[in-house]
Design an enzyme around this catalytic site. Structure first.
Site, PDB file in Angstrom:
ATOM      1  N   MET A 159       0.861  -1.179   0.000  1.00  0.00           N
ATOM      2  CA  MET A 159       0.000   0.000   0.000  1.00  0.00           C
ATOM      3  C   MET A 159       0.897   1.229   0.000  1.00  0.00           C
ATOM      4  O   MET A 159       1.658   1.432   0.946  1.00  0.00           O
ATOM      5  CB  MET A 159      -0.846  -0.060   1.279  1.00  0.00           C
ATOM      6  N   TYR A 174       0.773   3.684  12.724  1.00  0.00           N
ATOM      7  CA  TYR A 174       0.554   3.493  11.279  1.00  0.00           C
ATOM      8  C   TYR A 174      -0.894   3.177  10.905  1.00  0.00           C
ATOM      9  O   TYR A 174      -1.706   2.921  11.771  1.00  0.00           O
ATOM     10  CB  TYR A 174       1.560   2.543  10.652  1.00  0.00           C
ATOM     11  N   GLU A 175      -1.165   3.305   9.615  1.00  0.00           N
ATOM     12  CA  GLU A 175      -2.536   3.220   9.085  1.00  0.00           C
ATOM     13  C   GLU A 175      -3.440   4.287   9.701  1.00  0.00           C
ATOM     14  O   GLU A 175      -4.631   4.060   9.906  1.00  0.00           O
ATOM     15  CB  GLU A 175      -3.141   1.824   9.302  1.00  0.00           C
ATOM     16  N   GLY A 176      -2.872   5.452   9.932  1.00  0.00           N
ATOM     17  CA  GLY A 176      -3.621   6.540  10.562  1.00  0.00           C
ATOM     18  C   GLY A 176      -3.374   6.519  12.057  1.00  0.00           C
ATOM     19  O   GLY A 176      -3.776   5.572  12.734  1.00  0.00           O
TER      20      GLY A 176
END
Lengths: 596, 596
Positions: B163, B440-442
């Site tokens: 991603m 991570y991932e927001g």
């Protein structure tokens, strides 16, 4: 790469405005510490930390220490030179007894300097850091000869000191220790055994290393009643007091650790090393506790110091990093995005950090002042009161400041986002370094047990009652000060909860000792919160006064805003702590070990 | 060296007793998942994780990854072989679409397996971990041709996925991204730009790496409205769908990180790499969010998984390490001391860990079931409701489970005392690995903002109202169940506070958006606590039923005791969160940036 600026403005705020230290200038040692001298020392000390120690912090983390086949330890590049500068500058002697070459300045000044040492290089700071406590233990428990022999060189930093308690099978439970001492018949003893986790146990920075070692004299009673304290120098001093013959103590290994890589954490093997008894046989623990208490206060200070550095890092990052727009409209309309300090949740973390470092600084400096007053105050009442406070509050300084300090560093890392997880930005090192502070010198759980199990009941509960009376007096004395009211109300309410928790502990803890243990950590946190509420009350009071006097120094408005944030965002935790205290031990202890 | 045992007994408790998954056996995919098959898969998967992945966890941490001059990445020893075993065993295809070679089993089963993968080797788990989300995004947004070309190989694990969102100057704020896409005229695009922090961006474990890349087509609108999604394979598939020509994408560097050393976190340089548009131009973010949401749930699961391993480590340590005596008299009178599990403060930390992992497991499995029902339930009402829950609860799974999971790992480390800080015991690695999950991932702050800023108001507040109604129904339906009453009361009271906080947010958040931001993290935690109160209510209910039915399985009594501990020791935090929500933004935002 972020930077560190010595927080001298804030230290001066606490010393001059909040503690008004000049009121003590008639006391021995204090008279030398005029406001000008204090300023000059802080400035000079700050520069040393910024310019000499700070650049070595990352070096120490990356290089770590190495054990040579001959048992000698290699420390990170530059550490030895920095240590020389530290001792040549007289920094290790700041608040030490002038009879042994110390400068006799107040402890609070030494603490303010040590905050900066730790903030810029905690692993380095631990080399000289333990020497002060070891010297203090010898000062209290050693013979005149021992004091004459060791103290001047330890105070000057030519020789360093260590604390040897832990063995592989015993840390907290010293009653199990096995290191043995066999009398040689000439007043000396042969010390044999293995000690572990000895910070700065072996290194080339000082000319000699003076180990204070707990051991059991052959035939001594079992348990803690049979523990004696010995001084075991790496090099046995010759007739001129210089390092002579190599003693039978050797570093047998270095721990691989999560952090503080620049400090040598040693396995120390004693193989019929020559040791000298300090104090009386079987009464070593009491003297070692002089050193232990110093070390605990020092660890609490580490919690504050690393949080300060983390705060500086994350504040700089939050002002610099642009990402997203303020929820209430662009604040940096000419740029592609706003600096992240505009985002409330980033602000929340920054404010939590600010609350912590500022209250923590006030609290540690106030504690250090109590240490001075305990010994130097003119009247016995003050000396007793300060001594009571030191005993009562040492576990709180150690555990509350490290629990909250670690949390504060973690918030600083969080503000960095992904950058915080990379080595490049330095803050992940602070988190790794900070993690040990919750553990060593007695885990924070042990501190909590010390508080509820020993300190509360001390002298018929005199210390805690004195503390409560002081809180009440502060509230009563300032009644009617409209602008201060939220702070007074907050302090009074939190103190009332602490008192309720105390009453519960006294009643239910005696009924079932497990209740005391089950309540201990939440009780300690409620206590810490009360101390912080008091500090914020005092800081708010003086800030209001300064503003009323016409000062336009922006620090005072900033203190008030931060204090209000504390009232709104920290004090709500008090109820939760009280509820957990009152929950008791039953559900906590309900499961058998097998049911887990 | 501690060990890890797959928590299959507890997974079975949740699946069979709490969720009663057999009730869904009429749904597509579920019919294959008979209790026997679920058991067999969990047992087999558990063995694979215990025997293959777990021994490589320390190896990965110590060796890390290395970038070769040619841009290839060397992964830790044994990782490649383990990956081959994983794919050969069919583990990556467990819950994937049978149309593309998947086994079509329910997601909850895949999640239960992934918990064990992460618990035994988080850094390894991230290599296959992102492939599922990438395949999902292609499944939702890709053309038939893209699906035929990529999905079978990604599902089998022959090819892996990544991603690519973050660039040096933009992470959270994707509107600023600069990576550009220039049409080649043949339907393909030239992709150029730099992406950073790309997990598993380059490695030799799979035969091809399929990068999903956000980029801006030349001339696209500024901001998030001009972002497109591209699929950029490392090797361009040839006419037979096999890896062909090397594409213009290369790893330009590896991050030095605090943890997850075994995973390659890459700087990825795209230099006119050939990319294929996924979906429509300028509408890439929506498809990428399919992957992002999968990844967020996966990160929440990491919080649980590492906490489980930490719990196993600290429990073993607490039973084994003897130190001190119980406050209520010796429990191991024949030994020199008692195991530290007898001490209430150690017990406190163990119980907190137990509360977390057991509620966290129930919560994640329940969420995975919603993911299944969203797509497979027979009636639209259930599908809608489950979809609502997935949207509403994704930020809570991600942030609450990682905040509390990290805290839980830290408590596990604390139980170890000094040993916890050494590398030898392995738990400090878990803490370092766990720290990234809050980021991570927001970041968790971004999750909180997603919750209060988007998810609450969704569909006229339908999801949150459905959630509240479900809590109310649980309380109402079980009214009169005397033994369950404390759980019902606890849930009702906590839910009432969450509702109060919600009302406050709706009113004050619209008045001043900063109020929503200022409240967001405490609101999210209050929400998480409510979810846990519900899970404990459900677990207590079924445990009481089993005991009433005559079961003598000790797990049920243990659940009840742990649940009571949760009520007493976790729920008191609800008031503090509510008070902080209601404190608003004013004091938080009072200081200007310069005043800090």
């Amino acid at each position: 790469m972020p930077s560190y600026r010595a927080p001298i403005r804030d230290q001066r705020f606490v010393l001059n405005d909040v503690l008004n230290i000049q009121q003590y200038s008639n006391l021995p040692g204090f008279s030398d510490a005029s406001a000008d001298i204090v300023d000059a020392i802080l400035e000079e000390g700050g520069k040393f930390c910024e310019n000499v120690l700070y650049p070595l912090n990352k070096v120490g983390d990356h290089e770590g220490c190495r054990l040579q086949p001959d048992g000698e330890v290699v420390v990170p590049n530059g550490f030895k030179e920095a240590y020389d500068q530290l001792t040549e500058g007289g920094w290790t002697a700041l608040s030490a007894d002038p009879e042994y070459g110390g400068q006799g300045l107040p402890h609070y000044l030494n603490l303010a300097f040590n905050e900066m040492v730790t903030a810029t290089n905690m692993a380095f700071g631990m080399y000289p850091g333990l020497t002060g406590g070891a010297a203090q233990a010898l000062h209290v428990g050693g013979s005149d000869e021992q004091k004459q022999l060791y103290l001047p060189k330890m105070i000057s930093g030519e020789w360093s000191g260590t604390m040897n308690l832990t063995e592989p099978h015993c840390g907290t439970d010293l009653g199990m220790l096995r290191t043995k001492a066999v009398p040689n018949g000439d007043g000396t003893y042969k010390i044999s055994g293995q000690k572990i986790w000895i910070s700065a146990g072996e290194h080339p920075m000082s000319q000699n290393i003076i180990h204070l070692v707990l051991a059991r004299v052959e035939g001594a009673p079992a348990g803690v009643k049979g523990i004696s304290l010995f001084v075991v120098p790496k090099f046995i001093p010759d007739e001129n007091g210089n390092p002579g013959k190599r003693n039978g103590v050797k570093c047998g290994g270095l721990e691989e650790k999560m952090g503080i890589h620049g400090n040598a954490t040693c396995v120390m093997n004693y193989d019929e090393a020559t040791g000298w008894l300090v104090g009386e046989e079987n009464k070593g623990l009491r003297i070692m506790f002089v050193m232990m208490n110093e070390a605990r206060l020092g660890v609490g200070l580490q919690g504050l110091a690393l949080a300060e550095t983390a705060y500086q890092y994350s504040l700089a990052f939050a002002k610099d990093r642009i990402q997203g727009r303020s929820l209430t409209g662009p604040k940096n309309p000419d740029g592609p995005a706003d600096p992240i300090i505009v985002h409330p949740d980033v602000r929340r973390m920054l404010m939590d950090q600010k609350v912590f470092v500022e209250a923590g600084r006030a609290f540690t400096l106030w504690t250090a002042l109590q240490g001075d007053l305990e010994h130097k105050a003119a009247d016995e009442e003050t000396r007793t009161k300060s001594g009571d406070y030191m005993a009562l509050l040492t576990p709180i300084v150690k555990a509350y400041l490290t629990d909250k300090g670690y949390d504060s560093v973690s918030k600083g890392l969080q503000i960095h986002g992904g950058s915080g997880f990379t080595r490049e930005w330095g803050i992940e090192q602070l988190l790794r370094d900070a993690r040990i502070t919750l553990i060593y010198e007695g885990t924070n759980g042990v501190q909590a047990l010390d508080l509820v199990g020993r300190k509360l009941a001390m002298n018929g509960m005199r210390p805690i009652n004195t503390f409560f009376a002081e809180m009440d007096a502060f509230v009563a004395d300032n009644k009617g000060n409209k602008e201060l009211e939220p702070f007074l109300d907050g302090l009074a309410a939190t103190k009332a909860k602490l008192q309720k928790a105390t009453n519960w502990l006294v009643e239910k803890g005696l009924e079932n000792f497990d209740n005391a243990g089950a309540a201990s950590t939440d009780y300690l946190h409620l206590f810490g919160l009360t101390c912080f509420a008091w500090m914020w009350g005092r800081m708010a009071k003086v800030s209001l006064e300064k503003i009323a006097e016409g000062s336009d120094d922006p620090i005072y408005a900033s203190k008030l805003a931060t204090g209000h944030y504390f009232l709104q965002r920290w004090l709500p935790d008090a109820d939760a702590h009280l509820a957990k205290v009152e929950a008791g031990a039953d559900t906590m202890m309900a499961l058998t070990a097998e049911q887990f």
